[in-house]
Design a protein around this motif. Structure first.
Motif, PDB file in Angstrom:
ATOM      1  N   UNK A 269       0.817  -1.217   0.000  1.00 28.65           N
ATOM      2  CA  UNK A 269       0.000   0.000   0.000  1.00 28.65           C
ATOM      3  C   UNK A 269       0.850   1.267   0.000  1.00 28.65           C
ATOM      4  N   UNK A 270       2.186   1.117   0.031  1.00 32.71           N
ATOM      5  CA  UNK A 270       3.065   2.293   0.040  1.00 32.71           C
ATOM      6  C   UNK A 270       2.967   3.082  -1.256  1.00 32.71           C
ATOM      7  N   UNK A 271       2.409   2.473  -2.293  1.00 31.81           N
ATOM      8  CA  UNK A 271       2.252   3.172  -3.572  1.00 31.81           C
ATOM      9  C   UNK A 271       1.271   4.340  -3.461  1.00 31.81           C
ATOM     10  N   UNK A 272       0.499   4.380  -2.356  1.00 27.25           N
ATOM     11  CA  UNK A 272      -0.445   5.486  -2.146  1.00 27.25           C
ATOM     12  C   UNK A 272       0.231   6.716  -1.558  1.00 27.25           C
ATOM     13  N   UNK A 273       1.519   6.613  -1.217  1.00 23.96           N
ATOM     14  CA  UNK A 273       2.207   7.729  -0.559  1.00 23.96           C
ATOM     15  C   UNK A 273       2.147   9.009  -1.398  1.00 23.96           C
ATOM     16  N   UNK A 274       2.402   8.898  -2.682  1.00 24.94           N
ATOM     17  CA  UNK A 274       2.417  10.087  -3.545  1.00 24.94           C
ATOM     18  C   UNK A 274       1.066  10.791  -3.539  1.00 24.94           C
ATOM     19  N   UNK A 275      -0.004  10.015  -3.663  1.00 23.36           N
ATOM     20  CA  UNK A 275      -1.357  10.595  -3.681  1.00 23.36           C
ATOM     21  C   UNK A 275      -1.675  11.225  -2.331  1.00 23.36           C
ATOM     22  N   UNK A 276      -1.269  10.556  -1.248  1.00 20.77           N
ATOM     23  CA  UNK A 276      -1.578  11.053   0.096  1.00 20.77           C
ATOM     24  C   UNK A 276      -0.826  12.331   0.437  1.00 20.77           C
ATOM     25  N   UNK A 277       0.281  12.597  -0.249  1.00 23.10           N
ATOM     26  CA  UNK A 277       1.067  13.803   0.058  1.00 23.10           C
ATOM     27  C   UNK A 277       0.830  14.933  -0.938  1.00 23.10           C
ATOM     28  N   UNK A 278      -0.006  14.699  -1.936  1.00 24.04           N
ATOM     29  CA  UNK A 278      -0.266  15.735  -2.936  1.00 24.04           C
ATOM     30  C   UNK A 278      -0.853  16.995  -2.318  1.00 24.04           C
ATOM     31  N   UNK A 279      -1.730  16.802  -1.329  1.00 25.93           N
ATOM     32  CA  UNK A 279      -2.426  17.947  -0.742  1.00 25.93           C
ATOM     33  C   UNK A 279      -1.676  18.573   0.424  1.00 25.93           C
ATOM     34  N   UNK A 280      -0.516  18.023   0.758  1.00 23.69           N
ATOM     35  CA  UNK A 280       0.265  18.615   1.841  1.00 23.69           C
ATOM     36  C   UNK A 280       0.841  19.952   1.395  1.00 23.69           C
TER      37      UNK A 280
END
Length: 322
Positions: A269-280
């Motif tokens: 599930x680490x592949x979601x890291x990029x999407x999860x940090x887009x809004x940071x």
């Protein structure tokens, strides 16, 4: 004038090979014609070799990408400052994931870096102690060398001193005045440590934890001089079983407003890291120089093709010696 791709210098071997092969072919041709009592004009043969070799040289020059700088501009770049904390304790050699937890961590870290754009990243391996292996950088090309060097021999001992690694990262963040303190933690969890949670909350550190391993776990291999020799045992002589402590890693991420990911042979599930940090929010701003070049590769390329065509169309005249 400068060259933008000096890695292609090696291709100069091809014009040299062309020169050698064509020269040897000309000598062999002369000997054959002599045996048949025929002759040809050597000047044309030499010209063919010359133009073919020259054409090859110009094509290689085109591959070197000749260019001239026409503008040097300062631009503002916004991005996060990220430290990757990599667990290199002996438990990371556990083979409940293939080939072992540490190698999987290295693969995951390499993939995460490919998703970064404008963010700076640094590496802090930790075990019984911790140190900054790679300071913060946005030069992603050099990161692979540091990732390859990660192993359980970097730091003596087999414990998991996460607290010291967090202290090092926080000190580095403070030294550069970073408003965003982002941590990627790659670990099998180790033991629960209350002071780690307190430190993260006190210093406003956001932690994205990546749990490597399985809840069932496995024995920890024992290596001597790089050769696997049995397993690590406890004081009673029983093999030590290392299990993923996902609860601790989840707690770290929840307390810091980060995210928890899990990686094993079945999921990643680490592949979601990029999407999860887009809004940071990217608060950290820095100046970077951007150079603009005008390219000239087309000119040597055209000359190279022209000389090769001239060589091709030059006709040799063969006459009877009589």
């Amino acid at each position: 004038m400068e060259f933008g791709n000096l890695n292609n210098l090696i291709y100069f071997i091809f014009p040299i090979l062309i020169l050698i092969v064509m020269f040897l072919g000309m000598k062999q041709k002369i000997n054959i014609l002599k045996s048949l009592k025929l002759k040809n004009k050597n000047k044309i043969s030499i010209l063919k070799i010359f133009f073919m070799t020259l054409g090859g040289v110009f094509i290689v020059i085109a591959l070197l990408s000749p260019q001239k700088e026409i503008e040097n501009e300062n631009i503002k770049v916004k991005g996060m400052n990220i430290y990757a904390l990599i667990d290199t304790s002996r438990s990371m050699l556990t083979e409940d994931v293939y080939p072992n937890r540490l190698e999987v961590s290295k693969r995951v870290l390499s993939n995460l870096i490919k998703s970064l754009k404008g963010d700076r990243i640094g590496f802090i391996p930790f075990s019984d102690s911790a140190y900054i292996q790679m300071p913060l950088t946005d030069d992603y090309n050099i990161t692979e060398n540091y990732i390859s060097a990660l192993d359980t021999n970097l730091i003596s001992g087999g414990g998991t001193e996460l607290y010291q690694a967090l202290e090092l990262a926080n000190k580095s963040f403070n030294e550069i005045g970073s408003d965003n303190k982002t941590i990627i933690l790659l670990s099998d969890g180790g033991d629960f440590d209350e002071k780690v949670l307190n430190f993260i909350k006190e210093n406003n550190i956001k932690v994205f934890s990546i749990g490597i391993g399985t809840n069932d776990g496995n024995v920890i291999p024992k290596y001597i001089d790089g050769i696997k020799k049995g397993f690590i045992k406890d004081d009673n002589g029983s093999a030590v079983i290392s299990r993923l402590n996902s609860d601790f890693l989840k707690k770290i991420s929840e307390e810091s407003d980060g995210k928890y990911y899990e990686v094993n042979n079945l999921i990643d599930t680490s592949t979601n890291f990029y999407i999860d940090t887009l809004n940071l929010e990217r608060k950290n701003e820095r100046d970077e120089k951007v150079k603009t070049y005008i390219k000239f590769y087309q000119y040597p390329l055209i000359l190279g093709l022209l000389f090769i065509l001239i060589s091709y169309f030059l006709k040799e005249v063969i006459k009877d010696e009589k």
